[in-house]
Scaffold this motif. Structure first.
Motif, short mmCIF file in Angstrom:
data_model
loop_
_atom_site.label_atom_id
_atom_site.label_comp_id
_atom_site.label_asym_id
_atom_site.label_seq_id
_atom_site.Cartn_x
_atom_site.Cartn_y
_atom_site.Cartn_z
N GLY A 8 25.82 4.38 -19.24
CA GLY A 8 24.87 5.49 -19.38
C GLY A 8 25.05 6.19 -20.71
O GLY A 8 26.16 6.63 -21.04
N VAL A 9 23.95 6.28 -21.48
CA VAL A 9 24.05 6.89 -22.82
C VAL A 9 23.16 8.13 -22.90
O VAL A 9 22.26 8.24 -23.72
CB VAL A 9 23.75 5.85 -23.93
N LEU A 30 26.63 0.99 -22.42
CA LEU A 30 25.46 0.29 -21.87
C LEU A 30 24.45 1.29 -21.32
O LEU A 30 24.79 2.13 -20.48
CB LEU A 30 25.92 -0.64 -20.73
N GLU A 31 23.22 1.18 -21.78
CA GLU A 31 22.14 2.08 -21.32
C GLU A 31 21.07 1.22 -20.66
O GLU A 31 20.62 0.23 -21.23
CB GLU A 31 21.58 2.85 -22.52
N GLY A 43 15.67 20.66 -22.19
CA GLY A 43 16.28 20.78 -23.52
C GLY A 43 16.42 22.23 -23.95
O GLY A 43 16.26 22.57 -25.12
N THR A 118 21.42 -2.78 -17.42
CA THR A 118 21.61 -1.99 -16.19
C THR A 118 22.87 -2.47 -15.48
O THR A 118 22.96 -3.63 -15.07
CB THR A 118 20.42 -2.18 -15.23
N ASP A 151 26.47 7.86 -15.86
CA ASP A 151 25.17 7.32 -15.48
C ASP A 151 24.36 8.26 -14.60
O ASP A 151 23.56 7.82 -13.78
CB ASP A 151 25.32 5.93 -14.84
N GLY A 152 24.56 9.57 -14.82
CA GLY A 152 23.64 10.55 -14.28
C GLY A 152 23.85 10.89 -12.81
O GLY A 152 24.80 10.44 -12.17
N PRO A 153 22.92 11.71 -12.27
CA PRO A 153 23.12 12.28 -10.93
C PRO A 153 23.26 11.24 -9.82
O PRO A 153 24.01 11.44 -8.88
CB PRO A 153 21.87 13.15 -10.72
N ILE A 242 19.03 17.15 -9.86
CA ILE A 242 20.02 18.04 -10.48
C ILE A 242 21.20 18.15 -9.50
O ILE A 242 21.04 18.72 -8.43
CB ILE A 242 19.42 19.44 -10.75
N ILE A 258 31.72 11.41 -15.99
CA ILE A 258 31.45 12.55 -16.88
C ILE A 258 29.97 12.92 -16.73
O ILE A 258 29.12 12.04 -16.52
CB ILE A 258 31.70 12.22 -18.37
N ASP A 260 26.43 14.53 -15.33
CA ASP A 260 25.81 14.71 -14.01
C ASP A 260 26.46 13.84 -12.94
O ASP A 260 26.45 14.19 -11.75
CB ASP A 260 24.31 14.39 -14.09
N THR A 265 27.63 20.68 -14.00
CA THR A 265 26.40 21.44 -14.30
C THR A 265 26.62 22.91 -13.97
O THR A 265 27.55 23.27 -13.25
CB THR A 265 25.22 20.94 -13.46
N GLY A 272 23.14 20.95 -17.73
CA GLY A 272 24.38 20.17 -17.75
C GLY A 272 24.69 19.55 -19.09
O GLY A 272 25.71 18.87 -19.23
C1 LIG Z 1 13.89 19.13 -14.53
C2 LIG Z 1 15.20 19.25 -15.23
C3 LIG Z 1 15.37 20.14 -16.29
C4 LIG Z 1 16.59 20.27 -16.92
N1 LIG Z 1 16.73 21.16 -17.95
C5 LIG Z 1 17.91 21.31 -18.57
C6 LIG Z 1 18.05 22.20 -19.67
O1 LIG Z 1 17.11 22.85 -20.10
N2 LIG Z 1 19.29 22.31 -20.25
C7 LIG Z 1 20.37 21.58 -19.82
O2 LIG Z 1 21.48 21.76 -20.35
N3 LIG Z 1 20.25 20.72 -18.80
C8 LIG Z 1 19.06 20.55 -18.18
N4 LIG Z 1 18.93 19.65 -17.15
C9 LIG Z 1 20.10 18.87 -16.77
C10 LIG Z 1 20.37 17.78 -17.80
O3 LIG Z 1 19.22 16.98 -17.93
C11 LIG Z 1 21.55 16.93 -17.34
O4 LIG Z 1 22.65 17.76 -17.02
C12 LIG Z 1 21.98 15.96 -18.43
O5 LIG Z 1 20.92 15.09 -18.74
C13 LIG Z 1 23.18 15.16 -17.97
O6 LIG Z 1 23.39 14.07 -18.80
P1 LIG Z 1 23.95 12.70 -18.16
O7 LIG Z 1 24.05 11.79 -19.32
O8 LIG Z 1 25.13 13.00 -17.33
O9 LIG Z 1 22.81 12.21 -17.20
P2 LIG Z 1 21.42 11.60 -17.61
O10 LIG Z 1 20.79 12.43 -18.66
O11 LIG Z 1 20.71 11.37 -16.34
O12 LIG Z 1 21.78 10.23 -18.31
C14 LIG Z 1 22.34 9.18 -17.61
C15 LIG Z 1 22.00 7.93 -18.38
O13 LIG Z 1 22.56 6.82 -17.67
C16 LIG Z 1 21.60 5.79 -17.62
N5 LIG Z 1 21.92 4.98 -16.45
C17 LIG Z 1 21.77 5.33 -15.14
N6 LIG Z 1 22.16 4.34 -14.33
C18 LIG Z 1 22.56 3.33 -15.15
C19 LIG Z 1 23.08 2.02 -14.92
N7 LIG Z 1 23.26 1.56 -13.69
N8 LIG Z 1 23.37 1.24 -16.00
C20 LIG Z 1 23.20 1.69 -17.27
N9 LIG Z 1 22.72 2.93 -17.54
C21 LIG Z 1 22.42 3.74 -16.50
C22 LIG Z 1 20.26 6.51 -17.53
O14 LIG Z 1 19.20 5.69 -17.94
C23 LIG Z 1 20.50 7.69 -18.45
O15 LIG Z 1 20.16 7.41 -19.79
C24 LIG Z 1 17.70 19.48 -16.51
C25 LIG Z 1 17.55 18.55 -15.47
C26 LIG Z 1 16.30 18.42 -14.84
C27 LIG Z 1 16.16 17.41 -13.74
#
Ligand SMILES: Cc1cc2nc3c(=O)[nH]c(=O)nc-3n(C[C@H](O)[C@H](O)[C@H](O)COP(=O)(O)OP(=O)(O)OC[C@H]3O[C@@H](n4cnc5c(N)ncnc54)[C@H](O)[C@@H]3O)c2cc1C
Length: 361
Positions: A8-9, A30-31, A43, A118, A151-153, A242, A258, A260, A265, A272
């Motif tokens: 996840g990038v 890997l993204e 943002g 993926t 890789d996010g939430p 979220i 690391i 989400d 958050t 987050g």
């Molecule tokens: C509606 C909304 C509004 C928001 N507004 C704000 C804001 O204003 N300010 C703020 O600070 N935060 C905000 N957030 C929260 C913020 O978006 C997240 O906290 C932040 O994006 C977390 O980053 P992350 O990389 O952990 O997760 P993500 O941004 O979800 O990134 C995870 C990455 O992993 C990749 N991935 C997932 N599964 C796989 C897999 N199996 N293999 C390879 N890659 C994978 C995804 O494609 C993605 O690129 C908001 C969230 C939402 C839903």
């Protein structure tokens, strides 16, 4: 064999990949899609964001600066309770551009950042981790001393390793109108149950309307009410989960989460980006891929830094569910100039804030 495979990038993944590569480690990131897409984020960030970016970032990513928030207990026409600072409190930025910029910094530091991969399986062995991914040319296997689940939430890495889930997931939606709006206040509506709706002026990039609420709440209906109340046309709707409330454990034998994936958050806004990148720095400082015992140091470091902020953030969020008359009295009594840092609720008790709000300052 890589030292780290980062899954996840988003901002925390790119940040960790960059820091680990700068420390001389062999890093593969890997993204699954294209970095930054699809957008599901406002943002809206504190100005601390620029401490994590490289040259030229502000010129490329900045959209608007914000001094405060107008809180409303009802819809757009209801009374506004302003909270503001004398200096810029936060910036609204191009989130897709931010992710790309951070990924480029990771590449420049020497990390191998690949898009279109993926990750589907993660298996821990005593001396390594095996990672299976679907890439542009089919299934590929990688090995690493450690894997970073960024890789996010709905983290696949978390599920593959049987790590516990965050306490709660909110559902966030947002959309954009084409109004030019350079105002320096965001609007926050405490109308959806247990969370809030927002309006964010993004300068020439339009205005964003959004809303988040827990499962079971009719998010689309509340969102339509918000848009109708403002009497605007919106497009480019997007949505995302979220996570709120980190699980008790975000590390296993040779893996760590690391961002989400670890619910790093703010419970009172869902933001987050900064907590995730701050935690990525803790991970890069503490974790040695040859010494799995260092994972405990990462667990300790990020929690020591953010746990109190998250606890206080939970308390602030409870106020969103108070009966309306009490919300009005509270907002009326507390509104005005503040000295609080938007990522650090503990700054409510800081000298700067108390100096600002106490009589005779
Ligand atoms: C509606 C909304 C509004 C928001 N507004 C704000 C804001 O204003 N300010 C703020 O600070 N935060 C905000 N957030 C929260 C913020 O978006 C997240 O906290 C932040 O994006 C977390 O980053 P992350 O990389 O952990 O997760 P993500 O941004 O979800 O990134 C995870 C990455 O992993 C990749 N991935 C997932 N599964 C796989 C897999 N199996 N293999 C390879 N890659 C994978 C995804 O494609 C993605 O690129 C908001 C969230 C939402 C839903």
């Amino acid at each position: 064999m890589y030292d780290f495979v980062v899954v996840g990038v988003g901002p925390p993944g790119a940040r960790f990949a960059r820091r680990a590569a700068e420390d001389g480690y062999d890093v593969l990131a890997l993204e699954k899609g294209r970095v930054g897409e699809p957008l599901a984020c406002s943002g809206h960030v504190s100005t601390d964001i620029w401490e994590f970016t490289g040259p030229g970032a502000r010129e490329a990513l900045f959209q608007n600066e914000i001094y405060g928030a107008r809180f409303h207990v009802g819809g757009p026409r209801s009374d506004a309770y302003p909270f503001y600072k004398q200096e810029v409190a936060s910036n609204v930025i191009d989130r897709v551009g931010l992710d790309r910029h951070l990924a480029d910094l990771a590449r420049e530091a020497g990390a191998d950042v690949r898009e279109g991969y993926t990750v589907t399986e993660v298996t821990e062995r005593w001396d390594r981790v095996e990672i299976v991914a679907n890439g542009p040319d089919g299934v590929v296997e990688f090995e690493a001393r450690m894997v970073a689940g960024c890789d996010g939430p709905r983290s696949r890495v978390r599920d593959e390793l049987g790590l516990p889930q965050p306490d709660e997931f909110l559902h966030g939606v947002l959309a954009f109108s084409e109004e030019d709006d350079h105002q320096d206040f965001v609007d926050v509506h405490l109308t959806p149950p247990t969370f809030f709706a927002w309006r964010i002026p993004r300068g020439e990039a339009g205005v964003e309307y959004g809303l988040a609420a827990p499962p079971g709440v009719h998010v689309s209906k509340h969102f339509e009410d918000l848009i109708d109340g403002y009497e605007v046309d919106v497009s480019h709707r997007c949505s995302g989960a979220i996570p709120i409330g980190p699980p008790d454990r975000v590390t296993s034998r040779r893996a760590f989460l690391i961002g989400d994936a670890a619910a790093q958050t703010k419970p009172f806004t869902g933001g987050g980006i900064l907590y995730g990148m701050t935690s990525a720095d803790h991970a890069a400082r503490e974790i040695d891929p040859d010494r799995p015992t260092t994972l405990a140091a990462y667990e300790r470091a990020w929690r020591e830094d953010l746990e109190r902020e998250q606890q206080l953030g939970h308390l602030i969020r409870r106020a969103y569910s108070l009966p309306e008359p009490i919300q009005r009295i509270g907002l009326g009594a507390l509104s005005g100039e503040i000295g609080v840092h938007m990522d650090r609720p503990t700054s409510l008790l800081s000298f700067d804030h108390l100096k600002t709000v106490l009589p005779g300052r």
